[in-house]
Scaffold this active site. Structure first.
Site, mmCIF file in Angstrom:
data_model
loop_
_atom_site.group_PDB
_atom_site.id
_atom_site.type_symbol
_atom_site.label_atom_id
_atom_site.label_comp_id
_atom_site.label_asym_id
_atom_site.label_seq_id
_atom_site.Cartn_x
_atom_site.Cartn_y
_atom_site.Cartn_z
ATOM 1 N N ASP A 130 0.837 -1.211 0.000
ATOM 2 C CA ASP A 130 0.000 0.000 0.000
ATOM 3 C C ASP A 130 0.869 1.258 0.000
ATOM 4 O O ASP A 130 2.002 1.235 0.484
ATOM 5 C CB ASP A 130 -0.911 -0.022 1.235
ATOM 6 C CG ASP A 130 -2.038 0.998 1.131
ATOM 7 O OD1 ASP A 130 -2.336 1.457 -0.001
ATOM 8 O OD2 ASP A 130 -2.606 1.343 2.178
ATOM 9 N N HIS A 149 2.531 3.285 -9.084
ATOM 10 C CA HIS A 149 2.401 1.853 -9.375
ATOM 11 C C HIS A 149 3.637 1.344 -10.133
ATOM 12 O O HIS A 149 4.104 0.225 -9.900
ATOM 13 C CB HIS A 149 1.126 1.585 -10.176
ATOM 14 C CG HIS A 149 -0.130 1.954 -9.433
ATOM 15 N ND1 HIS A 149 -0.317 1.649 -8.098
ATOM 16 C CD2 HIS A 149 -1.258 2.622 -9.823
ATOM 17 C CE1 HIS A 149 -1.500 2.102 -7.707
ATOM 18 N NE2 HIS A 149 -2.089 2.697 -8.732
ATOM 19 N N LEU A 159 11.291 -20.503 -4.681
ATOM 20 C CA LEU A 159 10.312 -19.575 -4.107
ATOM 21 C C LEU A 159 8.982 -19.757 -4.825
ATOM 22 O O LEU A 159 8.941 -19.799 -6.058
ATOM 23 C CB LEU A 159 10.789 -18.121 -4.290
ATOM 24 C CG LEU A 159 9.804 -17.042 -3.834
ATOM 25 C CD1 LEU A 159 9.659 -17.047 -2.309
ATOM 26 C CD2 LEU A 159 10.256 -15.644 -4.288
HETATM 27 C C1 FPP Z 1 -2.076 0.128 -3.276
HETATM 28 O O1 FPP Z 1 -1.601 1.442 -3.216
HETATM 29 C C2 FPP Z 1 -1.526 -0.525 -4.447
HETATM 30 C C3 FPP Z 1 -2.262 -1.082 -5.459
HETATM 31 C C4 FPP Z 1 -3.730 -1.125 -5.452
HETATM 32 C C5 FPP Z 1 -1.593 -1.648 -6.629
HETATM 33 C C6 FPP Z 1 -0.418 -2.536 -6.329
HETATM 34 C C7 FPP Z 1 0.394 -2.618 -7.536
HETATM 35 C C8 FPP Z 1 1.727 -2.612 -7.573
HETATM 36 C C9 FPP Z 1 2.589 -2.679 -6.399
HETATM 37 C C10 FPP Z 1 2.386 -2.484 -8.882
HETATM 38 C C11 FPP Z 1 2.836 -3.650 -9.612
HETATM 39 C C12 FPP Z 1 2.555 -4.993 -9.090
HETATM 40 C C13 FPP Z 1 2.947 -6.097 -9.719
HETATM 41 C C14 FPP Z 1 2.604 -7.420 -9.152
HETATM 42 C C15 FPP Z 1 3.712 -6.043 -10.966
HETATM 43 P P1 FPP Z 1 -2.629 2.627 -3.411
HETATM 44 O O2 FPP Z 1 -2.686 2.954 -4.848
HETATM 45 O O3 FPP Z 1 -3.933 2.272 -2.790
HETATM 46 O O4 FPP Z 1 -1.913 3.762 -2.628
HETATM 47 P P2 FPP Z 1 -2.591 4.912 -1.781
HETATM 48 O O5 FPP Z 1 -3.230 4.244 -0.592
HETATM 49 O O6 FPP Z 1 -1.431 5.776 -1.424
HETATM 50 O O7 FPP Z 1 -3.583 5.597 -2.656
#
Ligand code: FPP
Length: 254
Positions: A18, A35, A129
């Site tokens: 997150d 992201h 893994l």
């Molecule tokens: C939460 O942060 C994150 C997500 C919903 C997306 C997770 C994706 C990645 C880590 C990128 C790539 C992943 C892979 C597997 C290649 P948020 O957007 O909710 O952050 P915020 O709470 O600050 O808004």
């Protein structure tokens, strides 16, 4: 580096990644940049995991509730997942990483579904893994689907339900208990992630945003975990890991 002596034999770490959006906004960049940076943190984490004794790593990439986000962000994430899977597949094969995607498949863009199937097939023999990426995942939906899939005439058991749960979210052979669950980004909640599997997970909440997460942070989290006293409802201290039956027999004096 962790002393090899202190490394566990089997160790499941799950991460709620997150803070991508806020990381980007603090830099006056679009959320999607967060992201992209988050995908780099995924690569670092996967590379660091085996040396820390982590045998299963489950990453929460997209929840069933994330479909509520703006279409542009969802489309960006789906493209990012696909390109990341493509670009990382060869490295996974070389490094003994078996990759599976858990969650629903029927709502994903067709191209992503095909990529997932191809990467799962190509990496199927990885034995260093087990990397599980949760996409369109909801623990509560998985629990409901598992309950619906149970044999109505059989005697309910945890094992039987676990197998049904694994089937419900495309995770075979079975759901694996989470040992350590880490959430970055400063929030203190589980957000419908691995609710059954985390029954006895150690929880760790970090303020750091996911794109800033490093191999050192993972190592520090593992060290804290190993120092924790896990008793699983009993009285025996197990320093991180489940007591085996011989431990219990000694405790009982038999
Ligand atoms: C939460 O942060 C994150 C997500 C919903 C997306 C997770 C994706 C990645 C880590 C990128 C790539 C992943 C892979 C597997 C290649 P948020 O957007 O909710 O952050 P915020 O709470 O600050 O808004």
């Amino acid at each position: 580096m962790l002393d090899p002596e202190s490394r566990p034999d089997a160790f499941h770490v799950a991460i709620i990644m997150d803070g991508n959006g806020r990381w980007a906004q603090r830099r006056r960049r679009p959320r999607t940049a967060g992201h992209v940076a988050g995908a780099e943190a995924v690569r670092r984490t996967v590379e660091a995991a085996p040396a820390l004794g982590i045998t299963t790593l489950t990453l929460y990439a997209f929840s069933a509730d994330n479909w509520k986000r703006p279409r542009t962000e969802v489309d960006h994430l789906m493209r990012l997942f696909r390109s990341h899977l493509h670009s990382e597949c060869g490295r996974c094969v070389e490094n003994g990483v078996r990759l599976n995607v858990i969650g629903r498949r029927d709502r994903l863009p067709a191209g992503l579904g095909d990529t997932i199937a191809a990467v799962e097939y190509r990496t199927r023999q990885g034995d260093r893994l087990h990397l599980r990426i949760a996409i369109d995942y909801s623990a509560r939906d998985a629990l409901v689907a598992a309950a619906a899939g149970m044999d109505k005439d059989g005697i309910p058991s945890r094992e039987g339900f676990g197998a049904a749960l694994a089937k419900a979210m495309n995770a075979s052979p079975g759901p694996e208990d989470v040992d350590l669950l880490i959430r970055t980004g400063g929030e203190h909640r589980l957000s419908d992630f691995l609710l059954w599997e985390s029954a006895y997970a150690e929880l760790m909440f970090l303020d750091k945003a996911w794109p800033d997460f490093t191999a050192k942070d993972l190592e520090a989290a593992v060290r804290v975990f190993l120092a924790r006293d896990r008793r699983f409802g009993g009285l025996t201290s197990t320093a991180g890991f489940k007591p085996n039956h011989s431990d219990r027999a000694e405790e009982a004096g038999s």
